[in-house]
Design a protein around this motif. Structure first.
Motif, PDB file in Angstrom:
ATOM      1  N   ILE A  25      27.697  43.774  35.449  1.00  0.00           N
ATOM      2  CA  ILE A  25      28.962  43.043  35.360  1.00  0.00           C
ATOM      3  C   ILE A  25      29.388  42.503  36.718  1.00  0.00           C
ATOM      4  O   ILE A  25      29.832  41.365  36.837  1.00  0.00           O
ATOM      5  CB  ILE A  25      30.081  43.946  34.794  1.00  0.00           C
ATOM      6  CG1 ILE A  25      29.691  44.456  33.405  1.00  0.00           C
ATOM      7  CG2 ILE A  25      31.414  43.179  34.738  1.00  0.00           C
ATOM      8  CD1 ILE A  25      30.658  45.488  32.847  1.00  0.00           C
ATOM      9  N   TRP A  26      29.191  43.314  37.777  1.00  0.00           N
ATOM     10  CA  TRP A  26      29.719  42.983  39.096  1.00  0.00           C
ATOM     11  C   TRP A  26      28.625  42.860  40.147  1.00  0.00           C
ATOM     12  O   TRP A  26      27.587  43.527  40.062  1.00  0.00           O
ATOM     13  CB  TRP A  26      30.728  44.048  39.554  1.00  0.00           C
ATOM     14  CG  TRP A  26      31.864  44.263  38.618  1.00  0.00           C
ATOM     15  CD1 TRP A  26      31.994  45.256  37.685  1.00  0.00           C
ATOM     16  CD2 TRP A  26      33.039  43.447  38.505  1.00  0.00           C
ATOM     17  NE1 TRP A  26      33.161  45.117  36.994  1.00  0.00           N
ATOM     18  CE2 TRP A  26      33.840  44.022  37.481  1.00  0.00           C
ATOM     19  CE3 TRP A  26      33.501  42.313  39.169  1.00  0.00           C
ATOM     20  CZ2 TRP A  26      35.057  43.482  37.113  1.00  0.00           C
ATOM     21  CZ3 TRP A  26      34.727  41.787  38.800  1.00  0.00           C
ATOM     22  CH2 TRP A  26      35.490  42.361  37.788  1.00  0.00           C
TER      23      TRP A  26
ATOM     24  N   TRP B 196      28.470  42.788  44.496  1.00  0.00           N
ATOM     25  CA  TRP B 196      29.113  42.797  45.823  1.00  0.00           C
ATOM     26  C   TRP B 196      28.219  42.047  46.793  1.00  0.00           C
ATOM     27  O   TRP B 196      27.025  42.305  46.875  1.00  0.00           O
ATOM     28  CB  TRP B 196      29.318  44.226  46.318  1.00  0.00           C
ATOM     29  CG  TRP B 196      29.879  44.269  47.732  1.00  0.00           C
ATOM     30  CD1 TRP B 196      31.185  44.164  48.083  1.00  0.00           C
ATOM     31  CD2 TRP B 196      29.145  44.418  48.950  1.00  0.00           C
ATOM     32  NE1 TRP B 196      31.319  44.237  49.462  1.00  0.00           N
ATOM     33  CE2 TRP B 196      30.073  44.389  50.021  1.00  0.00           C
ATOM     34  CE3 TRP B 196      27.788  44.558  49.252  1.00  0.00           C
ATOM     35  CZ2 TRP B 196      29.706  44.505  51.357  1.00  0.00           C
ATOM     36  CZ3 TRP B 196      27.402  44.672  50.584  1.00  0.00           C
ATOM     37  CH2 TRP B 196      28.347  44.648  51.619  1.00  0.00           C
TER      38      TRP B 196
ATOM     39  N   ASN C 274      27.881  48.104  37.583  1.00  0.00           N
ATOM     40  CA  ASN C 274      28.825  47.960  36.474  1.00  0.00           C
ATOM     41  C   ASN C 274      30.179  48.592  36.806  1.00  0.00           C
ATOM     42  O   ASN C 274      31.100  48.528  35.997  1.00  0.00           O
ATOM     43  CB  ASN C 274      28.262  48.623  35.199  1.00  0.00           C
ATOM     44  CG  ASN C 274      27.137  47.813  34.598  1.00  0.00           C
ATOM     45  OD1 ASN C 274      27.207  46.581  34.554  1.00  0.00           O
ATOM     46  ND2 ASN C 274      26.087  48.485  34.157  1.00  0.00           N
TER      47      ASN C 274
ATOM     48  N   GLN D 288      33.206  48.488  39.253  1.00  0.00           N
ATOM     49  CA  GLN D 288      33.888  47.720  40.298  1.00  0.00           C
ATOM     50  C   GLN D 288      34.525  48.636  41.341  1.00  0.00           C
ATOM     51  O   GLN D 288      34.471  48.353  42.547  1.00  0.00           O
ATOM     52  CB  GLN D 288      34.958  46.810  39.682  1.00  0.00           C
ATOM     53  CG  GLN D 288      35.620  45.888  40.702  1.00  0.00           C
ATOM     54  CD  GLN D 288      36.710  45.035  40.073  1.00  0.00           C
ATOM     55  OE1 GLN D 288      37.262  45.378  39.029  1.00  0.00           O
ATOM     56  NE2 GLN D 288      37.020  43.911  40.703  1.00  0.00           N
TER      57      GLN D 288
ATOM     58  N   VAL E 109      32.258  39.830  42.836  1.00  0.00           N
ATOM     59  CA  VAL E 109      32.383  38.753  41.851  1.00  0.00           C
ATOM     60  C   VAL E 109      31.831  39.196  40.503  1.00  0.00           C
ATOM     61  O   VAL E 109      30.993  40.101  40.424  1.00  0.00           O
ATOM     62  CB  VAL E 109      31.629  37.478  42.318  1.00  0.00           C
ATOM     63  CG1 VAL E 109      32.233  36.940  43.600  1.00  0.00           C
ATOM     64  CG2 VAL E 109      30.138  37.762  42.507  1.00  0.00           C
ATOM     65  N   LYS E 110      32.328  38.531  39.459  1.00  0.00           N
ATOM     66  CA  LYS E 110      31.774  38.743  38.128  1.00  0.00           C
ATOM     67  C   LYS E 110      30.491  37.932  37.994  1.00  0.00           C
ATOM     68  O   LYS E 110      30.480  36.719  38.219  1.00  0.00           O
ATOM     69  CB  LYS E 110      32.774  38.314  37.046  1.00  0.00           C
ATOM     70  CG  LYS E 110      33.712  39.422  36.621  1.00  0.00           C
ATOM     71  CD  LYS E 110      34.433  39.071  35.333  1.00  0.00           C
ATOM     72  CE  LYS E 110      35.223  40.283  34.838  1.00  0.00           C
ATOM     73  NZ  LYS E 110      35.896  39.997  33.566  1.00  0.00           N
ATOM     74  N   ILE E 111      29.424  38.596  37.611  1.00  0.00           N
ATOM     75  CA  ILE E 111      28.123  37.936  37.551  1.00  0.00           C
ATOM     76  C   ILE E 111      28.115  36.811  36.519  1.00  0.00           C
ATOM     77  O   ILE E 111      27.479  35.777  36.724  1.00  0.00           O
ATOM     78  CB  ILE E 111      27.019  38.973  37.251  1.00  0.00           C
ATOM     79  CG1 ILE E 111      26.900  39.945  38.425  1.00  0.00           C
ATOM     80  CG2 ILE E 111      25.672  38.282  36.993  1.00  0.00           C
ATOM     81  CD1 ILE E 111      25.927  41.078  38.201  1.00  0.00           C
ATOM     82  N   LYS E 112      28.828  36.977  35.419  1.00  0.00           N
ATOM     83  CA  LYS E 112      28.814  35.953  34.373  1.00  0.00           C
ATOM     84  C   LYS E 112      29.391  34.627  34.866  1.00  0.00           C
ATOM     85  O   LYS E 112      29.080  33.563  34.319  1.00  0.00           O
ATOM     86  CB  LYS E 112      29.572  36.428  33.131  1.00  0.00           C
ATOM     87  CG  LYS E 112      31.072  36.517  33.296  1.00  0.00           C
ATOM     88  CD  LYS E 112      31.725  36.889  31.980  1.00  0.00           C
ATOM     89  CE  LYS E 112      33.244  36.895  32.101  1.00  0.00           C
ATOM     90  NZ  LYS E 112      33.896  37.233  30.811  1.00  0.00           N
ATOM     91  N   ASN E 113      30.219  34.678  35.917  1.00  0.00           N
ATOM     92  CA  ASN E 113      30.783  33.454  36.491  1.00  0.00           C
ATOM     93  C   ASN E 113      29.865  32.811  37.530  1.00  0.00           C
ATOM     94  O   ASN E 113      30.138  31.719  38.000  1.00  0.00           O
ATOM     95  CB  ASN E 113      32.140  33.749  37.133  1.00  0.00           C
ATOM     96  CG  ASN E 113      33.164  34.195  36.113  1.00  0.00           C
ATOM     97  OD1 ASN E 113      33.097  33.810  34.948  1.00  0.00           O
ATOM     98  ND2 ASN E 113      34.108  35.018  36.535  1.00  0.00           N
TER      99      ASN E 113
END
Length: 346
Positions: free
Chosen positions: A131-132, A134, A227, A229, A259-263
């Protein structure tokens, strides 16, 4: 750390020095400094060998050069004889330093590099649903390296004091603009090795102490996938503290983020998403700026432009570069011969 008992004699061995000369001169045989050196090749190489054997070799001053791609940098160029010595050193000592590095550091290492780092990252992203991410970047890394801390780290690898003394000479031959013995010159072969050595303790700290399994470093670009944060926030603070207290370095305040990986996130020239990646927007812009300059050069043949396009196609081949191909055709449509060549290679 198990120390290496390699002998200084391996560095000053004739075969090692001659191989170092060939590597330093490769692709540069018609440059003035190489041509001058080659007028008395054997004599010059024997002189280097003798001075190294007697521990009387002195490194010369650097010549400065400014480059602007991908960003403005000041490159320090060592005299040709010094570059031979740099290769002679790295050929012997680099394999033993490399054994102490973690697997997932990829800059300036044999069988590693940019594409290997990308492949490793894509393997992680495709195998798990992270999800995340760094991302960390060290502020003015090369110019901030503490030479004494670096020498202390080098001393952990070698018992031969002659090798340590020679590496000390290489490191201390560089001073910053204020004349202080701090930092490393960008452009030196040895600087790439030393820069990896300097951050090696950080790599082990992140892997062993912080238990961050999905961590990649490419020189001073750091990346952790997770996953959790909150865990990344805590690791961020501990990494910042370790860099400040142990290595006298600082994270770049404008380039450190979670950051959010999906973005999507940028890493090593690409924009990464969960299921695919593509070149960054800035990479596109540099490509087309250079392409337009090439097209505007009437002396350059179409073959040269096509070779340039092939190089970029290879760079983009495993990512989504459909729009790059389409824009290339639109930019070059004014030159029919180039269009034909572009269609052929697309």
């Amino acid at each position: 750390m198990k120390k290496n008992y390699q002998s200084y004699s391996q560095i000053v061995n004739w075969d090692n020095i001659y191989l170092a000369y060939k590597k330093a001169a490769k692709g540069r045989y018609y440059r003035q400094d190489v041509l001058i050196f080659n007028t008395k090749l054997e004599e010059n190489l024997l002189l280097i060998k003798k001075q190294l054997e007697e521990e009387k070799y002195h490194f010369g001053p650097y010549r400065k050069r400014i480059i602007h791609e991908p960003k403005r940098r000041v490159i320090s160029i060592a005299p040709f004889s010094d570059r031979i010595v740099h290769h002679a050193i790295c050929q012997v000592v680099e394999p033993f330093f490399d054994k102490g590095f973690i697997f997932d550091t990829y800059a300036c290492r044999s069988n590693k590099g940019n594409q290997a780092a990308i492949k490793r990252l894509r393997h992680w992203l495709s195998g798990r649903r992270f999800i995340w991410a760094w991302q960390g970047d060290i502020y003015h890394y090369f110019s901030s390296i503490d030479q004494q801390i670096l020498l202390g780290e080098i001393g952990r690898f070698f018992n031969d004091q002659k090798i340590i003394k020679l590496l000390d000479k290489v490191i201390s031959s560089y001073t910053d603009e204020a004349g202080q013995q701090v930092g490393l010159p960008i452009g030196n072969l040895t600087s790439q090795l030393f820069a990896n050595i300097y951050l090696n303790p950080l790599d082990h700290f992140i892997k062993r102490n912080l238990k961050q399994r999905y961590y990649i470093r490419y020189m001073d670009d750091l990346l952790i996938l997770s996953n959790d944060q909150e865990q990344l926030r805590k690791s961020w603070l501990k990494i910042d503290d370790y860099l400040s207290n142990k290595l006298k370095l600082t994270l770049h305040s404008k380039k450190v983020q979670i950051v959010k990986i999906k973005n999507g996130f940028n890493f090593l020239g690409y924009r990464h998403f969960i299921n695919y990646y593509r070149p960054k927007k800035e990479t596109f812009q540099r490509f087309f700026q250079r392409l337009k300059r090439l097209i505007g050069n009437n002396k350059l043949e179409v073959k040269g432009i096509i070779m340039f396009w092939l190089a970029w196609k290879n760079y983009c081949q495993k990512s989504r570069f459909y729009f790059l191909t389409q824009r290339l055709i639109s930019v070059t449509e004014s030159k029919k011969s180039l269009i034909d060549g572009s269609k052929m290679i697309c």
